[in-house]
Design an enzyme around this catalytic site. Structure first.
Site, PDB file in Angstrom:
ATOM      1  N   ILE A  66       0.902  -1.157   0.000  1.00  0.00           N
ATOM      2  CA  ILE A  66       0.000   0.000   0.000  1.00  0.00           C
ATOM      3  C   ILE A  66       0.939   1.204   0.000  1.00  0.00           C
ATOM      4  O   ILE A  66       1.900   1.250   0.776  1.00  0.00           O
ATOM      5  CB  ILE A  66      -0.962  -0.016   1.213  1.00  0.00           C
ATOM      6  CG1 ILE A  66      -1.847   1.233   1.273  1.00  0.00           C
ATOM      7  CG2 ILE A  66      -0.235  -0.187   2.537  1.00  0.00           C
ATOM      8  CD1 ILE A  66      -2.963   1.156   2.366  1.00  0.00           C
ATOM      9  N   SER A  67       0.730   2.156  -0.902  1.00  0.00           N
ATOM     10  CA  SER A  67       1.659   3.290  -1.045  1.00  0.00           C
ATOM     11  C   SER A  67       1.701   4.132   0.225  1.00  0.00           C
ATOM     12  O   SER A  67       0.758   4.154   1.012  1.00  0.00           O
ATOM     13  CB  SER A  67       1.248   4.184  -2.217  1.00  0.00           C
ATOM     14  OG  SER A  67       1.228   3.466  -3.419  1.00  0.00           O
ATOM     15  N   GLN A  68       2.817   4.852   0.371  1.00  0.00           N
ATOM     16  CA  GLN A  68       2.974   5.781   1.493  1.00  0.00           C
ATOM     17  C   GLN A  68       1.912   6.888   1.379  1.00  0.00           C
ATOM     18  O   GLN A  68       1.677   7.397   0.278  1.00  0.00           O
ATOM     19  CB  GLN A  68       4.378   6.384   1.396  1.00  0.00           C
ATOM     20  CG  GLN A  68       4.728   7.325   2.514  1.00  0.00           C
ATOM     21  CD  GLN A  68       6.113   7.930   2.314  1.00  0.00           C
ATOM     22  OE1 GLN A  68       6.905   7.449   1.512  1.00  0.00           O
ATOM     23  NE2 GLN A  68       6.379   8.987   3.052  1.00  0.00           N
TER      24      GLN A  68
END
Ligand code: SAH
Length: 224
Positions: A66-68
């Site tokens: 999951i992206s930052q």
């Protein structure tokens, strides 16, 4: 399931996270408001809930992340999202980015190449009652049947800007895509009303790679 409880503690942690993202330079209030509404801990396995409100990427299974939050905010801000925008996302992953766009009033179409993730995230977003259409496919091809799109966002590191995606952008549309191998440069591709293209660079980021073809989980060699 207990992970679907959004407590005062979660809300407090989220407010702090959004404040942190704001301090790092995000100014678009509509992006920050959507992120403050969306319980990020719903998108992680319940045993990792305490990691949900740090400004970090996190593994979500099938070797993906999951992206930052800052990166999600940065890409979303560059898209200049307007209510009713038709947006194509490449790399559904956990569904977090797609959900932020949904809460901003966009009609979201998202493609995932990992079958397992596709199945899991599609069911999850339906559970939340979010109007996000999820497809199992190869992001390099986009979704010609649903094109053109106002905006396109690529959330995996692409080796180049795929021509098929540029073709699926409306005149006046914007695509945000990280391009490069180990480290990517965030690139915006804007299509003018006359069809001409303007590309700009927006700094360095790190994403999991954009891979070719679908992975139905049956060939372990392809199982990235
Ligand atoms: N937007 C996601 C981030 C996911 S990470 C989120 O908010 O959680 C990037 C995702 O891109 C991974 O799930 C990976 O499987 C997917 N991906 C990689 N190559 C792809 C391709 N060619 N087409 C579609 N999805 C791809």
């Amino acid at each position: 399931m207990s992970k679907f409880i959004d407590s005062f503690r979660h809300k407090g942690l989220r407010r702090k996270l959004v404040q942190e993202v704001r301090e790092k330079g995000i100014t678009d209030d509509s992006v920050l408001e959507a992120m403050e509404k969306l319980p990020r801990h719903y998108f992680l396995d319940s045993s990792f809930v305490e990691f949900a409100y740090q400004d970090k990427a996190f593994p979500i299974g099938s070797g993906q992340t999951i992206s930052q939050p800052y990166t999600v905010a940065f890409q979303t801000q560059l898209m200049r999202v307007e209510k009713g925008d038709k947006i194509l996302e490449i790399g559904t992953g956990s569904g977090y980015q797609a959900s932020v766009l949904h809460l901003m009033g966009a009609k979201v179409f998202s493609i995932e190449r990992q079958k397992e993730l596709f199945v899991k995230t599609k069911a999850f977003l339906e559970n939340l009652n979010y109007r996000v259409k999820v497809f199992f496919g190869d992001g390099y091809k986009g979704l010609p049947a649903f094109a053109p799109f106002d905006k396109i966002i690529v959330t995996c590191g692409a080796p180049f800007v795929p021509e098929m995606l540029v073709e699926q952008l409306k005149p006046g549309g914007i695509m945000i895509i990280p391009v490069g191998d180990d480290v990517q440069t965030m690139i915006s591709v804007e299509k003018n009303m006359d069809g001409s293209i303007v590309q700009k660079e927006h700094g360095a980021f790190r994403f999991v790679p954009m891979l070719e073809k679908k992975n139905d989980g049956k060939n372990n060699k392809l199982n990235y």
